[in-house]
Motif scaffolding. Structure first.
Motif, PDB file in Angstrom:
ATOM      1  N   UNK A   1       0.648  -1.440   0.073  1.00 13.60           N
ATOM      2  CA  UNK A   1      -0.043  -0.053   0.010  1.00 13.60           C
ATOM      3  C   UNK A   1       0.765   1.207  -0.156  1.00 13.60           C
ATOM      4  N   UNK A   2       1.918   1.204   0.483  1.00  7.12           N
ATOM      5  CA  UNK A   2       2.835   2.680   0.590  1.00  7.12           C
ATOM      6  C   UNK A   2       3.890   2.505  -0.224  1.00  7.12           C
ATOM      7  N   UNK A   3       3.931   1.784  -1.560  1.00  7.21           N
ATOM      8  CA  UNK A   3       4.834   1.697  -2.523  1.00  7.21           C
ATOM      9  C   UNK A   3       4.908   3.105  -3.015  1.00  7.21           C
ATOM     10  N   UNK A   4       6.124   3.879  -3.008  1.00 11.28           N
ATOM     11  CA  UNK A   4       6.035   5.093  -3.440  1.00 11.28           C
ATOM     12  C   UNK A   4       5.816   5.273  -5.317  1.00 11.28           C
ATOM     13  N   UNK A   5       6.608   4.214  -5.856  1.00 10.06           N
ATOM     14  CA  UNK A   5       6.624   4.482  -7.424  1.00 10.06           C
ATOM     15  C   UNK A   5       5.192   4.155  -7.755  1.00 10.06           C
ATOM     16  N   UNK A   6       4.517   3.238  -7.003  1.00  9.08           N
ATOM     17  CA  UNK A   6       3.096   2.955  -7.272  1.00  9.08           C
ATOM     18  C   UNK A   6       2.288   4.364  -7.096  1.00  9.08           C
ATOM     19  N   UNK A   7       2.562   5.077  -6.016  1.00 12.22           N
ATOM     20  CA  UNK A   7       1.547   6.173  -5.498  1.00 12.22           C
ATOM     21  C   UNK A   7       1.812   7.204  -6.436  1.00 12.22           C
ATOM     22  N   UNK A   8       3.073   7.406  -6.654  1.00 11.28           N
ATOM     23  CA  UNK A   8       3.464   8.539  -7.535  1.00 11.28           C
ATOM     24  C   UNK A   8       2.817   8.798  -8.975  1.00 11.28           C
ATOM     25  N   UNK A   9       2.986   7.375  -9.475  1.00  6.93           N
ATOM     26  CA  UNK A   9       2.506   6.982 -11.050  1.00  6.93           C
ATOM     27  C   UNK A   9       0.984   6.821 -10.934  1.00  6.93           C
ATOM     28  N   UNK A  10       0.213   6.325  -9.996  1.00  2.00           N
ATOM     29  CA  UNK A  10      -1.126   6.376 -10.067  1.00  2.00           C
ATOM     30  C   UNK A  10      -1.748   7.515 -10.208  1.00  2.00           C
ATOM     31  N   UNK A  11      -1.176   8.304  -9.619  1.00  2.00           N
ATOM     32  CA  UNK A  11      -1.702   9.961  -9.307  1.00  2.00           C
ATOM     33  C   UNK A  11      -1.499  10.454 -11.011  1.00  2.00           C
ATOM     34  N   UNK A  12      -0.294  10.252 -11.363  1.00  2.00           N
ATOM     35  CA  UNK A  12       0.109  10.651 -12.863  1.00  2.00           C
ATOM     36  C   UNK A  12      -0.848  10.215 -13.735  1.00  2.00           C
ATOM     37  N   UNK A  13      -1.182   8.875 -13.574  1.00  2.00           N
ATOM     38  CA  UNK A  13      -2.248   8.305 -14.757  1.00  2.00           C
ATOM     39  C   UNK A  13      -3.516   8.677 -14.429  1.00  2.00           C
ATOM     40  N   UNK A  14      -3.804   9.104 -13.456  1.00  2.00           N
ATOM     41  CA  UNK A  14      -5.040   9.578 -13.159  1.00  2.00           C
ATOM     42  C   UNK A  14      -5.215  11.201 -13.641  1.00  2.00           C
ATOM     43  N   UNK A  15      -4.248  11.838 -13.582  1.00  2.00           N
ATOM     44  CA  UNK A  15      -4.238  13.232 -14.290  1.00  2.00           C
ATOM     45  C   UNK A  15      -4.451  13.274 -15.770  1.00  2.00           C
ATOM     46  N   UNK A  16      -3.640  12.447 -16.403  1.00  2.00           N
ATOM     47  CA  UNK A  16      -3.810  12.051 -17.826  1.00  2.00           C
ATOM     48  C   UNK A  16      -5.363  11.406 -18.128  1.00  2.00           C
TER      49      UNK A  16
END
Length: 234
Positions: free
Chosen positions: A35-50
């Motif tokens: 749940x606290x995987x920083x790579x996943x957290x960072x990039x899931x937010x980026x994908x949601x923006x797009x």
């Protein structure tokens, strides 16, 4: 040797291919495991923006910021999402957070200016574009937006100079010559407006106008003749 299955490499390939839904699904699966995987957290937010899901993107940015409250990547993603939601006051607060640790962050200085523009605070916006230009004098974003701010303040002659600088810094910005042309029209300078619309730089306009006077023809005809000569010489 670079592993093709490394999550960072997988995510990068998806992003570069524009597969934002796949990127979201992949990051979501990673978070179900850690749940606290920083790579996943960072990039899931980026994908949601797009994907245009800005409110949801902010939630994931906040999760990153709970782990690391000064994470610049998460702050910038959150700023981008807030800009799309037109929450400009919130953008200003986050920009100020970044600038406290890095006063010369050009992206943030420009974002600060853009939000101030949206809030109709053009004089304040110019201050941030000037700070950006001190760091990078040819930054096309800062030059363009300072020109826009000056236009809002009806400082047309000064704005024209900045649109001209945009053309020199980045000739691919097609809006600059057209905006410059409109300002020349406002100033009643029709010949300059025509030349600006053709992409002619300020420094080259006077010679064309002088040649037109000497040849007793319009600026339009002189410009066309000059272009024909250039074309014929090739």
């Amino acid at each position: 040797m670079v592993s093709l299955l490394d999550p960072t490499n997988v995510i990068t390939r998806m992003f570069n291919a524009g597969k934002y839904q796949d990127m979201y699904d992949y990051c979501k699966a990673l978070l179900e495991k850690i749940p606290n995987d920083m790579v996943a957290l960072q990039n899931i937010s980026l994908s949601l923006i797009y994907l245009g899901k800005h409110e949801e993107a902010i939630k994931y940015c906040d999760k990153v910021l709970e782990i690391k409250n000064s994470d610049t990547y998460a702050l910038k993603n959150k700023i981008y999402a807030l800009e799309n939601l037109k929450k400009y006051d919130d953008v200003l607060k986050l920009c100020q957070e970044i600038l406290l640790t890095n006063p010369q962050d050009i992206w943030t200085l420009n974002s600060m200016g853009l939000s101030l523009n949206e809030l109709d605070r053009h004089t304040e916006a110019i201050d941030f574009y000037e700070k950006s230009l001190k760091v990078e004098p040819d930054n096309a974003t800062a030059l363009m937006n300072k020109a826009i701010s000056l236009t809002h303040l009806k400082k047309y002659e000064e704005a024209i100079e900045y649109y001209d600088r945009v053309q020199i810094a980045d000739p691919t910005v097609k809006e600059a010559p057209l905006a410059k042309s409109k300002l020349y029209e406002k100033l009643g300078m029709e010949d300059d407006a025509f030349l600006a619309a053709q992409g002619v730089l300020n420094k080259d306009m006077q010679k064309i106008k002088d040649d037109a006077k000497e040849n007793k023809c319009s600026v339009f005809h002189q410009f066309c003749d000059d272009e024909f000569v250039k074309y014929d010489s090739k």
